[in-house]
Design a protein around this motif. Sequence first.
Motif, PDB file in Angstrom:
ATOM      1  N   GLU A  96       0.839  -1.198   0.000  1.00 17.12           N
ATOM      2  CA  GLU A  96       0.000   0.000   0.000  1.00 17.12           C
ATOM      3  C   GLU A  96       0.878   1.254   0.000  1.00 17.12           C
ATOM      4  O   GLU A  96       2.045   1.204   0.380  1.00 17.12           O
ATOM      5  CB  GLU A  96      -0.886   0.018   1.257  1.00 17.12           C
ATOM      6  N   THR A 118      -0.874  -5.018 -10.239  1.00 15.45           N
ATOM      7  CA  THR A 118      -1.320  -4.715  -8.889  1.00 15.45           C
ATOM      8  C   THR A 118      -2.653  -5.391  -8.620  1.00 15.45           C
ATOM      9  O   THR A 118      -3.415  -5.662  -9.545  1.00 15.45           O
ATOM     10  CB  THR A 118      -1.451  -3.187  -8.665  1.00 15.45           C
ATOM     11  N   TRP A 119      -2.921  -5.646  -7.365  1.00 11.04           N
ATOM     12  CA  TRP A 119      -4.209  -6.191  -6.981  1.00 11.04           C
ATOM     13  C   TRP A 119      -5.230  -5.074  -6.805  1.00 11.04           C
ATOM     14  O   TRP A 119      -6.397  -5.324  -6.567  1.00 11.04           O
ATOM     15  CB  TRP A 119      -4.095  -7.044  -5.718  1.00 11.04           C
ATOM     16  N   ARG A 120      -4.779  -3.819  -6.930  1.00 14.37           N
ATOM     17  CA  ARG A 120      -5.682  -2.657  -6.862  1.00 14.37           C
ATOM     18  C   ARG A 120      -5.551  -1.843  -8.145  1.00 14.37           C
ATOM     19  O   ARG A 120      -4.878  -0.826  -8.181  1.00 14.37           O
ATOM     20  CB  ARG A 120      -5.299  -1.791  -5.670  1.00 14.37           C
ATOM     21  N   SER A 122      -7.289   0.270  -9.513  1.00 12.85           N
ATOM     22  CA  SER A 122      -7.755   1.655  -9.441  1.00 12.85           C
ATOM     23  C   SER A 122      -6.591   2.626  -9.242  1.00 12.85           C
ATOM     24  O   SER A 122      -6.703   3.802  -9.617  1.00 12.85           O
ATOM     25  CB  SER A 122      -8.775   1.833  -8.322  1.00 12.85           C
TER      26      SER A 122
END
Length: 126
Positions: A96, A118-120, A122
């Motif tokens: 993060e 990435t796992w995010r 956004s």
Amino acid sequence: MSANKEYQWCIGYLPGSPEFMRNKFFARGSKDKRLEPFAQLREELAARGILVETADCGSAPYDILLVHRIDINTGLLLSLLSERADTRIVYIVTEEEATCPLHCAKVLRQLSFDAVLTWRPSIIAD
């Protein structure tokens, strides 16, 4: 096609921790059983003419460079890029922004990676 005549492709990996350098990330029989799939992957790719190793092992220039934690690996990354300008760079974001400030959307969009995983999603979406 790789600049290394022994392999079709050479892939260097810059792990997120110095303890995984010298190919320890790909070691068979490691006490950390979570790494076993990476050892198997490396062996299967080698059988297909693809070298995968941690990027400190000296087989550069690499065709593809997988990078974890650019803040830890900056010096080695810059050194490797100076050896071959057409190396494709894939940055793997696992931390993060609070852990690694470089992982904010603004910074990631400005860095010149060929891909960001990435796992995010956004944080890298336009």
